[in-house]
Enzyme design. Structure first.
Site, PDB file in Angstrom:
ATOM      1  N   GLY A 119      19.931 -35.170   1.899  1.00  0.00           N
ATOM      2  CA  GLY A 119      19.363 -36.688   1.602  1.00  0.00           C
ATOM      3  C   GLY A 119      18.167 -36.734   2.074  1.00  0.00           C
ATOM      4  N   GLY A 120      17.785 -38.258   2.208  1.00  0.00           N
ATOM      5  CA  GLY A 120      16.576 -38.433   2.894  1.00  0.00           C
ATOM      6  C   GLY A 120      16.003 -37.737   4.119  1.00  0.00           C
ATOM      7  N   GLY A 124     -14.189 -21.193 -13.730  1.00  0.00           N
ATOM      8  CA  GLY A 124     -14.129 -22.210 -12.833  1.00  0.00           C
ATOM      9  C   GLY A 124     -13.457 -22.078 -11.749  1.00  0.00           C
ATOM     10  N   ALA A 125     -12.668 -20.556 -11.772  1.00  0.00           N
ATOM     11  CA  ALA A 125     -12.117 -20.113 -10.632  1.00  0.00           C
ATOM     12  C   ALA A 125     -13.238 -19.553  -9.733  1.00  0.00           C
ATOM     13  CB  ALA A 125     -11.261 -18.971 -10.864  1.00  0.00           C
TER      14      ALA A 125
END
Ligand code: HXC
Length: 512
Positions: free
Chosen positions: A172-173, A407-408
């Site tokens: 859960g949370g 771009g790398a």
């Protein structure tokens, strides 16, 4: 009137009751499940005899569902401080033997108080999680307690290192406190994390999945990227935390801890001379270079099972911790994809927040093409890495071993985004793309195979080397592989007092 002796006896009894947690039977059950108790875990985590408990006698304040008759001092969580290798650390451990280690208003208050203290004293926090989640009898008070802890995690982020171990249920949370911390360590087969469990999933999406498949240690270490490390059991998880903290400063105002070292700073490694193969399409193991340069060849890898085309982790060079980010050509050619970008980006930001210099090793053919990647947001995720490297003000030392394409090249701590020293091997290839790809675009309309082969050769000669970049000053030095360690140590030494200040702003807007 009670005597002095009575008073001491009363304290003994209270301490004894708190120390026994949920009692013998529940402790045995915990052991049978292959888990240690909260106190046993803290003993292993911290230097012998160094633990000082805070809030041992705190009790919950719940009067619903008969809870007023069930009170155990400590209330299911142990908080306090101790030492790891003689350095101050704050810690909490959820005690599954007391109300399933569930979170009450009172024990949330204990955690928040301890975290506030850790921030004031400038020391790391380690959280040992093993809990049934929100204490159902306390309703919204428990939720409020969780939210207070989350808030505290965020206030501590980038101020003190925060480490979480998941040693049992975390559902859960409750998962969001560990998720907000810097590192998550899980134990094999005895831990799991999920927002909604198998039963809810079955009801909502009709999928059948076991707890282990859904949120076990390997799932989060290899598939989701939520966790960073796996321990075989509680003991090995505690040892990993001890080793990890050894690389980290206690807070963001300190430098990382320097250790005495005996490894020669001028040590050369002849075997590196022919590690990078002649054939640019042949893989090799980047880990060999990393281990070769590290003091005593010791590398502590972070997220070894996730996005394996990228390596992240800590080492020491000349006794000083560094964060290493490296493409792994032995896995998918070292390509940058969504997962490897995010993995490295978070690691870079951690190192930058805690003054840990960055060593970046490049052998990267570029970003992974494909609709999966584009639809998944490779633009936004790749930008995270670009952002992280660009904003990092710690010393940034970069070494290109082979490919640095497109771009790398820019993204991976290039000179242009603030690399302090950028080195390359003679085998480096720094270009917009590989020769075959480049020729197929620039000579799209020339079909003769002969012409193409020649063009590929010409392109390889012109661009598949480090010298164009070196002529332009984008590479500071082309080095012999054998001298990698001493060159990196010299660059780190030169940049150790680096100081950079940015424009005033509340915070940047990293593309999340
Ligand atoms: C109160 C709880 C509890 C809970 C367990 N216990 N979970 N008490 N609130 N949430 C108690 C049990 O009643 C039992 O008490 C003891 O803890 C040990 O639990 P067992 O069930 O005997 O242990 P085990 O068989 O190992 O199973 C563990 C478990 C299971 C898988 C965690 O107890 C379970 O599913 N619990 C409910 C989990 C849950 O739904 N929690 C809420 C999640 S949502 P006795 O006295 O019999 O020993 C959540 C929201 C957080 O946490 C939101 C934050 C924003």
């Amino acid at each position: 009137m009670s005597t002095l002796e009575d008073k001491y006896r009363e304290l003994d009894e209270k301490n004894q009751q708190a120390s026994m947690g949920g009692g013998k039977e529940r402790i045995e059950k915990q052991h049978l499940a292959g888990k240690l108790t909260a106190r046993e875990r803290l003993e292993l985590l911290l230097d012998k005899g160094s633990f000082t408990e805070i809030g041992k006698l705190v009790k919950h304040r719940c009067y619903d569902f008969g809870m007023e008759k069930k009170k155990i001092p400590g209330d299911g969580i142990i908080t306090g401080h101790g030492k790891i290798d003689g350095r101050l650390v704050f810690a909490y451990a959820q005690d599954f033997t007391v109300f399933g280690g569930t979170l009450s208003r009172a024990n949330a208050d204990k955690v928040v108080k301890m975290m506030d203290m850790a921030r004031r004293m400038g020391a790391p926090v380690v959280g040992l999680n093993d809990s049934g989640g929100a204490r159902i009898q306390e309703g919204v008070q428990s939720l409020a307690g969780y939210a207070d802890i989350f808030h505290s995690n965020v206030k501590a982020s980038g101020v003190i290192p925060q480490i979480s171990a998941i040693l049992g249920p975390c559902a859960g949370g409750a998962v969001y406190s560990p998720a907000l911390t810097d590192f998550i360590i899980m134990t094999k087969e005895s831990s799991y994390m999920f927002v909604t469990g198998p039963d809810v999933i079955k009801a909502v999406t009709h999928e059948t999945v076991t707890k282990e498949e859904l949120g076990g240690a390997m799932t989060h270490n290899s598939k989701s990227g939520v966790a960073h490390l796996i321990g075989d059991n509680d003991e090995s998880a505690m040892m990993m935390i001890r080793e990890l903290t050894g690389f980290l400063p206690s807070n963001n105002m300190e430098d990382p801890p320097v250790k005495p070292f005996s490894d020669d700073i001028n040590r050369e490694d002849e075997s590196l001379q022919d590690l990078v193969p002649d054939d640019p399409n042949k893989p090799y193991d980047m880990m060999v270079i990393i281990e070769s340069v590290a003091d005593d060849n010791n590398f502590f890898e972070i997220m070894p099972h996730y996005a394996k085309s990228m390596i992240t982790g800590f080492a020491r060079l000349a006794g000083k911790p560094v964060g290493i980010v490296a493409n792994q050509p032995a896995f998918l050619a070292g390509v940058l994809d969504i997962n490897s970008s995010v993995k490295a980006a978070r690691f870079v930001r951690f190192c930058d927040a805690f003054n840990i210099p960055l060593l970046t090793f490049l052998d990267v053919p570029g970003f992974l093409p494909g609709t999966n990647q584009e639809f998944g947001g490779i633009i936004k995720h790749g930008a995270k890495l670009l952002y992280a490297f660009s904003e990092a003000t710690v010393p940034k030392i970069t070494l290109i071993t082979r490919k640095a394409y497109g771009g790398a090249y820019c993204v991976m701590a290039s000179k242009h985004i603030g690399g302090d020293i950028n080195l390359a091997y003679p085998t480096a290839e720094i270009a917009v793309m590989g020769p075959e790809g480049a020729v197929s675009i620039i000579l799209r309309h020339k079909v003769s195979d002969e012409e193409k082969t020649k063009a590929v050769e010409d392109y390889r000669k012109a661009f598949a080397n480090p010298y164009k970049a070196a002529e332009l000053g984008y590479i500071d030095e082309v080095i012999y592989p054998r001298e990698t360690r001493k060159k990196l140590i010299s660059a780190l030494e030169m940049s150790q007092n680096k100081s950079v200040s940015g424009p005033p702003r509340k915070h940047g807007n990293i593309p999340l």
